[in-house]
Design a protein around this motif. Structure first.
Motif, mmCIF file in Angstrom:
data_model
loop_
_atom_site.group_PDB
_atom_site.id
_atom_site.type_symbol
_atom_site.label_atom_id
_atom_site.label_comp_id
_atom_site.label_asym_id
_atom_site.label_seq_id
_atom_site.Cartn_x
_atom_site.Cartn_y
_atom_site.Cartn_z
ATOM 1 N N GLY A 115 0.957 -1.559 -0.120
ATOM 2 C CA GLY A 115 0.359 0.067 -0.109
ATOM 3 C C GLY A 115 0.689 1.038 0.103
ATOM 4 O O GLY A 115 0.359 2.525 0.258
ATOM 5 N N GLU A 116 2.008 1.379 -0.605
ATOM 6 C CA GLU A 116 3.095 2.600 -0.192
ATOM 7 C C GLU A 116 2.090 3.145 -1.450
ATOM 8 O O GLU A 116 2.826 3.067 -2.463
ATOM 9 N N GLY A 117 1.887 4.512 -0.998
ATOM 10 C CA GLY A 117 1.990 5.374 -1.859
ATOM 11 C C GLY A 117 2.919 6.302 -3.016
ATOM 12 O O GLY A 117 2.316 6.518 -4.122
ATOM 13 N N GLU A 118 4.108 5.303 -2.605
ATOM 14 C CA GLU A 118 5.584 6.381 -3.755
ATOM 15 C C GLU A 118 4.782 5.698 -5.073
ATOM 16 O O GLU A 118 5.291 5.818 -5.847
ATOM 17 N N ILE A 119 4.619 4.355 -5.248
ATOM 18 C CA ILE A 119 4.917 3.497 -6.562
ATOM 19 C C ILE A 119 4.114 3.983 -6.962
ATOM 20 O O ILE A 119 4.217 4.204 -8.250
ATOM 21 N N ALA A 120 2.831 4.584 -7.634
ATOM 22 C CA ALA A 120 1.702 4.669 -8.448
ATOM 23 C C ALA A 120 3.053 6.081 -9.276
ATOM 24 O O ALA A 120 2.930 6.267 -10.147
ATOM 25 N N GLY A 121 3.455 6.772 -8.551
ATOM 26 C CA GLY A 121 4.556 8.083 -9.078
ATOM 27 C C GLY A 121 5.296 7.479 -9.651
ATOM 28 O O GLY A 121 5.781 7.702 -10.997
ATOM 29 N N GLN A 122 5.598 7.039 -9.605
ATOM 30 C CA GLN A 122 7.171 6.342 -10.284
ATOM 31 C C GLN A 122 6.521 5.374 -11.553
ATOM 32 O O GLN A 122 7.763 5.476 -12.405
ATOM 33 N N VAL A 123 5.710 4.117 -10.976
ATOM 34 C CA VAL A 123 4.436 4.063 -12.685
ATOM 35 C C VAL A 123 5.286 5.692 -13.287
ATOM 36 O O VAL A 123 5.028 5.173 -14.413
ATOM 37 N N ARG A 124 3.660 6.596 -13.205
ATOM 38 C CA ARG A 124 3.837 7.072 -14.735
ATOM 39 C C ARG A 124 5.080 8.315 -14.899
ATOM 40 O O ARG A 124 4.933 8.096 -15.802
ATOM 41 N N ARG A 125 5.341 7.905 -13.883
ATOM 42 C CA ARG A 125 7.213 8.478 -14.739
ATOM 43 C C ARG A 125 7.752 8.048 -15.518
ATOM 44 O O ARG A 125 8.819 8.800 -16.377
ATOM 45 N N ALA A 126 8.005 7.120 -14.850
ATOM 46 C CA ALA A 126 8.442 5.954 -16.273
ATOM 47 C C ALA A 126 7.593 6.334 -17.475
ATOM 48 O O ALA A 126 8.306 5.228 -18.175
ATOM 49 N N LEU A 127 6.534 6.177 -17.529
ATOM 50 C CA LEU A 127 6.366 6.205 -19.099
ATOM 51 C C LEU A 127 5.948 7.518 -19.198
ATOM 52 O O LEU A 127 6.843 7.843 -20.518
#
Length: 433
Positions: A115-127
């Protein structure tokens, strides 16, 4: 076909992940060079996973292993990690299993701390990075857009992000037994990025008031001013270490910032504290592992923290998993619909070609009008509507090939077969964990 090379905290140690993370730019370039196999790529490199999402030009099951081997060899050559070591510490997921995996990753279900919140932003930045590099294909764009929608749905409809805790807070939770009074604890924060801000907020939540910050890139003064703490210059780092009960490192530097020699020097200064706890949240490591061997120093790094990550909150995690599964199923259904698009296009072209020919013959006889032509074209569209809807329904339920066969048989078309069913994964992450 979509394919994902995945090496994460579930399958590899942090030394390997650290080496891969350092060489991420080289891996991206290497994947782009294999255009004969790889149409597009998105590389996701975080503190606990290294993944390459690929669109490969091979739809057949028999070629999955070949494509996977090409990817592993490319990653090995670019990262300097032996190919056999990569095979032993990674998984390769293909076809619709890729969507289920990425949706789960972006929702925090595969993180060290669920449930860590950071990963969603990391996925978006990878794209975004892949878009800039021009390596995103239509299918990869659709995949990552689906991941973003899914992670938002999980965040808004479940308690997973509050049930889980970030790495920063988990590290401080583990430090709880070593700290008698947070208000009296003197803290040195190393780093000024996003994790530094999260670390400072978590420290203040516990009542810490004495915080100094050091930045290897020279940003300490600016960060300290905006966060109302005290900056430390490079010349004063050893003295700051000597006077700190707790050191939290969270820099993006690629080389160790704190060495055993520095800590030894700090601990030998007059008035230096006898004991200190170091929490290393950096990947690559910010702290030399030899620090753990020093008397009076204790080191908590990401690998140690991950071993103490709490079990997921069952209800929130189960709710999130249901959302992920539904989103992955919908992605698969949409992909199946797209597989019959060539047949529908061919059928529509065939019908309207026949119609155009009949209209031309009518014109030649002098018995055609614009109203009649418009009515006939409308009639053709109406007649095609139901078969089109039915074809997409059949595709969603696994009957895509029957649509192609019917179109070829009834109308004499020559549409290529739908790709044969493919393996879900080459290697199973759950089995490797």
């Amino acid at each position: 076909m979509l394919l994902c090379f995945s090496s994460s905290h579930r399958t590899a140690d942090f030394d390997l992940l650290e080496r891969l993370e350092r060489r991420a730019p080289a891996v991206k370039a290497a994947l782009a060079e294999h255009s004969e196999v790889i149409s597009g790529s998105v590389v996701l490199a975080t503190c606990n996973r290294f993944e390459a999402y690929l669109d490969v030009d091979e739809p057949l099951t028999a070629a999955v292993a070949v494509s996977a081997e090409t990817v592993i060899e490319a990653v090995s050559a670019a990262s300097g990690v032996d190919a056999d070591e990569l095979r032993a510490s990674s998984t390769v997921i293909c076809d619709q299993g890729v969507a289920e995996h990425l949706f789960s990753v972006s929702s925090g279900l595969e993180s060290v701390v669920v449930g860590e919140g950071e990963i969603a932003g990391q996925v978006r930045r990878a794209l975004e990075s892949a878009r800039t590099a021009g390596t995103v294909t239509h299918d990869l764009e659709r995949l990552f857009q689906g991941a973003s929608r899914t992670s938002r749905g999980v965040k808004n409809r479940t308690g997973i992000t509050t049930a889980g805790r970030s790495l920063v807070r988990l590290g401080l939770d583990l430090a709880e037994s070593r700290v008698t009074d947070w208000a009296a604890t003197r803290v040195l924060l190393v780093g000024t990025g996003a994790y530094a801000g999260a670390s400072l907020a978590a420290l203040r939540d516990r009542g810490v008031v004495d915080v100094r910050v050091f930045s290897p890139s020279g940003r300490a003064a600016k960060f300290a001013l905006s966060h109302e703490i005290v900056p430390v210059e490079a010349a004063d780092l050893v003295a700051a270490l000597a006077g700190s009960d707790l050191v939290v490192t969270c820099s993006a530097a690629t080389d160790p910032i704190l060495t055993a020699a520095q800590l030894t020097e700090a601990m030998s200064l007059p008035g230096a504290l006898e004991r200190r706890l170091v929490i290393d949240l950096g990947l690559p490591r910010n702290v030399d592992p030899a620090v753990a061997q020093l008397r009076g120093a204790e080191l908590l790094d990401l690998e140690t923290i991950s071993r103490h990550a709490p079990l997921e909150e069952l209800n929130a995690a189960q709710d999130a998993r249901l959302i992920v599964d539904a989103a992955a199923a919908e992605f698969a259904a949409q992909s199946a619909e797209q597989s019959v698009t060539p047949a529908l296009i061919a059928l529509r072209s065939h019908v309207f070609d026949v119609l155009d020919a009949e209209i031309e013959r009518a014109r030649a006889r002098g018995d055609s009008s614009e109203q009649t032509e418009a009515a006939l074209r409308h009639l053709a569209g109406v007649l095609l509507h139901t078969p089109s809807v039915r074809a997409r329904e059949l595709a969603r339920s696994g009957g895509a090939q029957s649509v192609v066969d019917a179109a070829n048989t009834l109308f004499g078309l020559d549409v290529d077969d739908v790709a044969a069913p493919r393996l879900r994964a080459v290697g199973d992450e759950s089995a490797a964990s």
